[in-house]
Design a protein around this motif. Structure first.
Motif, PDB file in Angstrom:
ATOM      1  N   SER A 160       6.738   8.331   8.346  1.00  0.00           N
ATOM      2  CA  SER A 160       6.677   6.887   8.104  1.00  0.00           C
ATOM      3  C   SER A 160       8.172   6.274   8.376  1.00  0.00           C
ATOM      4  CB  SER A 160       6.441   6.932   6.471  1.00  0.00           C
ATOM      5  OG  SER A 160       7.808   7.273   5.689  1.00  0.00           O
ATOM      6  N   ALA A 161       8.406   5.113   8.160  1.00  0.00           N
ATOM      7  CA  ALA A 161       9.457   4.741   8.393  1.00  0.00           C
ATOM      8  C   ALA A 161      10.600   4.862   7.286  1.00  0.00           C
ATOM      9  CB  ALA A 161       9.276   3.107   8.752  1.00  0.00           C
ATOM     10  N   GLY A 162      10.434   5.678   6.422  1.00  0.00           N
ATOM     11  CA  GLY A 162      11.153   5.957   5.393  1.00  0.00           C
ATOM     12  C   GLY A 162      10.489   5.850   3.860  1.00  0.00           C
ATOM     13  N   THR A 163      10.971   6.760   3.004  1.00  0.00           N
ATOM     14  CA  THR A 163      10.607   6.652   1.515  1.00  0.00           C
ATOM     15  C   THR A 163      10.640   5.463   0.876  1.00  0.00           C
ATOM     16  OG1 THR A 163      11.298   8.906   1.555  1.00  0.00           O
ATOM     17  CG2 THR A 163      10.951   7.971  -0.526  1.00  0.00           C
ATOM     18  N   GLY A 164       9.564   5.089   0.458  1.00  0.00           N
ATOM     19  CA  GLY A 164       9.524   3.773  -0.342  1.00  0.00           C
ATOM     20  C   GLY A 164       8.980   2.698   0.574  1.00  0.00           C
ATOM     21  N   GLY A 171       0.366   6.059   4.016  1.00  0.00           N
ATOM     22  CA  GLY A 171       0.175   7.410   4.098  1.00  0.00           C
ATOM     23  C   GLY A 171       0.006   8.081   2.793  1.00  0.00           C
ATOM     24  N   GLU A 172       0.396   7.654   1.642  1.00  0.00           N
ATOM     25  CA  GLU A 172       0.194   8.357   0.407  1.00  0.00           C
ATOM     26  C   GLU A 172      -1.400   7.628  -0.005  1.00  0.00           C
ATOM     27  OE1 GLU A 172       1.798  10.699  -1.042  1.00  0.00           O
ATOM     28  OE2 GLU A 172       2.667  10.736   0.695  1.00  0.00           O
ATOM     29  N   LEU A 173      -1.409   6.456  -0.082  1.00  0.00           N
ATOM     30  CA  LEU A 173      -3.160   6.215  -0.156  1.00  0.00           C
ATOM     31  C   LEU A 173      -3.814   6.658   0.661  1.00  0.00           C
ATOM     32  CD1 LEU A 173      -4.702   4.067  -1.949  1.00  0.00           C
ATOM     33  CD2 LEU A 173      -4.567   2.370  -0.078  1.00  0.00           C
ATOM     34  N   PHE A 174      -3.674   7.009   1.844  1.00  0.00           N
ATOM     35  CA  PHE A 174      -4.716   7.765   2.908  1.00  0.00           C
ATOM     36  C   PHE A 174      -5.004   8.971   1.947  1.00  0.00           C
ATOM     37  CE2 PHE A 174      -5.413  11.165   5.851  1.00  0.00           C
ATOM     38  CZ  PHE A 174      -6.707  10.469   6.607  1.00  0.00           C
ATOM     39  N   LYS A 175      -3.894   9.782   1.774  1.00  0.00           N
ATOM     40  CA  LYS A 175      -4.164  10.878   1.150  1.00  0.00           C
ATOM     41  C   LYS A 175      -4.985  10.842  -0.193  1.00  0.00           C
ATOM     42  CE  LYS A 175      -0.227  13.332   0.617  1.00  0.00           C
ATOM     43  NZ  LYS A 175       1.181  13.816   0.295  1.00  0.00           N
ATOM     44  N   GLN A 176      -4.510  10.026  -1.049  1.00  0.00           N
ATOM     45  CA  GLN A 176      -5.278   9.895  -2.331  1.00  0.00           C
ATOM     46  C   GLN A 176      -6.651   9.455  -2.090  1.00  0.00           C
ATOM     47  OE1 GLN A 176      -2.969   6.897  -4.345  1.00  0.00           O
ATOM     48  NE2 GLN A 176      -1.091   7.649  -4.044  1.00  0.00           N
ATOM     49  N   LEU A 177      -7.054   8.822  -1.150  1.00  0.00           N
ATOM     50  CA  LEU A 177      -8.481   8.518  -1.010  1.00  0.00           C
ATOM     51  C   LEU A 177      -9.519   9.506  -0.175  1.00  0.00           C
ATOM     52  CD1 LEU A 177      -8.000   4.596   0.108  1.00  0.00           C
ATOM     53  CD2 LEU A 177      -8.921   5.478  -1.911  1.00  0.00           C
ATOM     54  N   THR A 178      -8.811  10.347   0.657  1.00  0.00           N
ATOM     55  CA  THR A 178      -9.491  11.176   1.407  1.00  0.00           C
ATOM     56  C   THR A 178      -9.082  12.779   0.536  1.00  0.00           C
ATOM     57  OG1 THR A 178      -7.357  11.787   2.542  1.00  0.00           O
ATOM     58  CG2 THR A 178      -9.138  10.299   3.624  1.00  0.00           C
ATOM     59  N   HIS A 179      -8.381  12.804  -0.502  1.00  0.00           N
ATOM     60  CA  HIS A 179      -8.400  13.958  -1.255  1.00  0.00           C
ATOM     61  C   HIS A 179      -7.669  15.062  -0.451  1.00  0.00           C
ATOM     62  CE1 HIS A 179     -10.786  12.015  -4.278  1.00  0.00           C
ATOM     63  NE2 HIS A 179     -11.803  11.777  -3.538  1.00  0.00           N
ATOM     64  N   THR A 180      -6.625  14.657   0.166  1.00  0.00           N
ATOM     65  CA  THR A 180      -5.706  15.497   1.062  1.00  0.00           C
ATOM     66  C   THR A 180      -4.182  15.661   0.430  1.00  0.00           C
ATOM     67  OG1 THR A 180      -5.509  13.697   2.667  1.00  0.00           O
ATOM     68  CG2 THR A 180      -7.409  15.314   3.063  1.00  0.00           C
ATOM     69  N   PRO A 181      -4.104  16.156  -0.805  1.00  0.00           N
ATOM     70  CA  PRO A 181      -2.781  16.083  -1.028  1.00  0.00           C
ATOM     71  C   PRO A 181      -1.689  17.092  -0.357  1.00  0.00           C
ATOM     72  CG  PRO A 181      -4.032  17.412  -2.530  1.00  0.00           C
ATOM     73  CD  PRO A 181      -4.937  17.041  -1.565  1.00  0.00           C
ATOM     74  N   GLU A 182      -2.339  18.002   0.297  1.00  0.00           N
ATOM     75  CA  GLU A 182      -1.126  18.610   1.000  1.00  0.00           C
ATOM     76  C   GLU A 182      -0.566  18.289   2.196  1.00  0.00           C
ATOM     77  OE1 GLU A 182      -2.578  23.102   1.041  1.00  0.00           O
ATOM     78  OE2 GLU A 182      -4.132  22.436   0.045  1.00  0.00           O
ATOM     79  N   ILE A 183      -1.287  16.991   2.632  1.00  0.00           N
ATOM     80  CA  ILE A 183      -0.560  16.632   3.804  1.00  0.00           C
ATOM     81  C   ILE A 183       1.023  16.202   3.580  1.00  0.00           C
ATOM     82  CG2 ILE A 183      -0.708  14.682   5.708  1.00  0.00           C
ATOM     83  CD1 ILE A 183      -3.464  14.340   5.056  1.00  0.00           C
ATOM     84  N   LEU A 184       1.762  16.694   4.661  1.00  0.00           N
ATOM     85  CA  LEU A 184       3.350  16.506   4.448  1.00  0.00           C
ATOM     86  C   LEU A 184       3.949  15.265   4.917  1.00  0.00           C
ATOM     87  CD1 LEU A 184       5.997  18.042   3.441  1.00  0.00           C
ATOM     88  CD2 LEU A 184       6.050  18.737   5.807  1.00  0.00           C
ATOM     89  N   HIS A 185       4.496  14.514   4.029  1.00  0.00           N
ATOM     90  CA  HIS A 185       5.322  13.323   4.390  1.00  0.00           C
ATOM     91  C   HIS A 185       6.527  13.505   5.073  1.00  0.00           C
ATOM     92  CE1 HIS A 185       7.949   9.589   3.066  1.00  0.00           C
ATOM     93  NE2 HIS A 185       7.372   9.227   4.335  1.00  0.00           N
ATOM     94  N   VAL A 186       6.891  13.296   6.378  1.00  0.00           N
ATOM     95  CA  VAL A 186       8.019  13.112   6.981  1.00  0.00           C
ATOM     96  C   VAL A 186       8.662  11.642   7.181  1.00  0.00           C
ATOM     97  CG1 VAL A 186       9.191  13.978   9.208  1.00  0.00           C
ATOM     98  CG2 VAL A 186       7.174  15.152   8.190  1.00  0.00           C
ATOM     99  N   PRO A 187       9.864  11.546   6.266  1.00  0.00           N
ATOM    100  CA  PRO A 187      10.298  10.126   6.578  1.00  0.00           C
ATOM    101  C   PRO A 187      11.316  10.044   7.658  1.00  0.00           C
ATOM    102  CG  PRO A 187      11.279  11.307   4.517  1.00  0.00           C
ATOM    103  CD  PRO A 187      10.314  12.278   5.202  1.00  0.00           C
ATOM    104  N   TYR A 188      10.993   9.091   8.306  1.00  0.00           N
ATOM    105  CA  TYR A 188      12.260   8.695   9.373  1.00  0.00           C
ATOM    106  C   TYR A 188      13.214   7.547   8.802  1.00  0.00           C
ATOM    107  CZ  TYR A 188      10.290  11.824  12.628  1.00  0.00           C
ATOM    108  OH  TYR A 188       9.659  13.024  13.360  1.00  0.00           O
ATOM    109  N   ARG A 189      14.294   7.290   9.540  1.00  0.00           N
ATOM    110  CA  ARG A 189      15.198   6.217   9.380  1.00  0.00           C
ATOM    111  C   ARG A 189      14.751   5.156  10.212  1.00  0.00           C
ATOM    112  NH1 ARG A 189      20.069   7.317   6.623  1.00  0.00           N
ATOM    113  NH2 ARG A 189      21.122   5.489   7.794  1.00  0.00           N
ATOM    114  N   GLY A 190      13.804   4.456   9.834  1.00  0.00           N
ATOM    115  CA  GLY A 190      13.027   3.286  10.575  1.00  0.00           C
ATOM    116  C   GLY A 190      11.878   4.013  11.301  1.00  0.00           C
TER     117      GLY A 190
END
Length: 328
Positions: A160-164, A171-190
């Motif tokens: 993602s382009a950054g946390t928040g 990405g988090e809504l995709f995880k919630q709707l697909t029931h895939t909570p283990e997918i790791l979020h990798v935030p970038y600076r932009g």
């Protein structure tokens, strides 16, 4: 002169302007000077691009509009400067979903209350996020990718382009709707660094805002847009599916527009809104937005802006809470 004479002459003085047909107090003309438009992000981003398109087209109806970029804090620093500015219409904010909803919600002590310290003028344009993957990912549709993600969530990550940011929420809504909570979020600076790593194959998935750059990478085969997280397909890319066609509810967008400090005279707000509505109807403005991957909003009125922000706040905050993001 006795008391009755004072009352008689005082009353006549008050009534005289009414009888003459002249207003007792005239509304001052606006604007008579340069308008300062604060963009709460660094130059070159989505919000900055729309702000510059708008400011350029305000020269005829409003005069000179100078853009001042005040980045930092997810848009909070620049927004705070406008929230506490003079209520004369000469300092405006070109704000967005982040500085009006997400960023202040994630702060324990935000420097402004977005529901009380701003008067929405016009929400102008929307930039949708998208589900984007590296070409090596074995999925050509969102449906195929959902199946792949459910089977491989323990080893799958997304950029993602950054946390928040709205890209994080997508990405988090995709995880919630697909029931895939283990997918790791990798935030970038932009978004830029994240796109570089996505194209290089360092991360298999990203949820960026749709821009002309992202569309060009898709068309060149450097990455694959599986779906846009919008209520419908975009005018700029009607060949790309909307996520709601496969996952109802997967809508995460960045919407931006003009806001004034709360207490700004309503005639000024109405004047800016009216000229903005006229600009939005211009074909050249719509074409400029589409070329950048954005969509113009149909209703530029203050009432529509207020209603939109209220509804979007109610929709996004539960996503933030479900993602486990806490105010800091």
């Amino acid at each position: 002169m006795d008391r009755r004479d004072c009352i008689r002459w005082g009353g006549a003085a008050l009534v005289a302007p009414l009888l003459s047909g002249k207003p007792a107090l005239a509304q001052p003309k606006y604007p008579t000077g340069t308008i300062r438009l604060v963009v709460p992000y660094a130059p070159g981003g989505v919000v900055d691009a729309v702000a510059r398109h708008w400011a350029e087209r305000m020269k005829a109806p409003l005069g000179t509009v100078i853009i001042e970029n005040q980045g930092g804090g997810g848009g909070v620093i620049g927004a705070s400067a406008v929230a506490h500015a003079r209520l004369d219409g000469y300092t405006l904010l070109f704000g967005d979903t982040s500085c009006q909803i997400i960023a202040p919600y994630l702060m324990l002590h935000p420097p402004y209350d977005p529901t009380k310290d701003f008067a929405p003028v016009s929400m102008i344009a929307t930039s949708s996020t998208a589900i984007v993957v590296h070409p090596r990912v074995p999925a050509r549709t969102l449906g195929e990718f959902v199946d792949y993600a459910r089977q491989n969530q323990a080893i799958l990550s997304y950029a993602s382009a950054g946390t928040g940011t709205v890209t994080h929420l997508a990405g988090e809504l995709f995880k919630q709707l697909t029931h895939t909570p283990e997918i790791l979020h990798v935030p970038y600076r932009g978004a830029g660094p994240g796109l570089i790593d996505l194209i290089a194959g360092a991360v298999p998935m990203m949820t960026p805002n749709v821009t002309s750059q992202v569309l060009n990478f898709h068309r060149s085969g450097d990455l694959r847009i599986l779906a846009v997280c919008a209520p419908a397909r975009l005018k700029a890319a009607p060949d790309i599916a909307a996520a709601v066609e496969t996952l109802p509810g997967l809508v995460v967008e960045l919407t931006c527009g003009v806001l004034a400090p709360a207490g700004t005279p309503q005639p000024i707000i109405d004047q800016i809104s009216e000229v903005t509505a006229a600009v939005i109807r211009r074909p050249d403005f719509d074409e400029a937005l589409q070329a950048a991957g954005l969509e113009a909003r149909a209703d530029a009125s203050p009432a529509a802006a207020q209603a939109f922000l209220a509804a979007e706040r109610q929709r996004l905050i539960p996503i933030i809470e479900a993602a486990g993001l806490q105010p800091q």
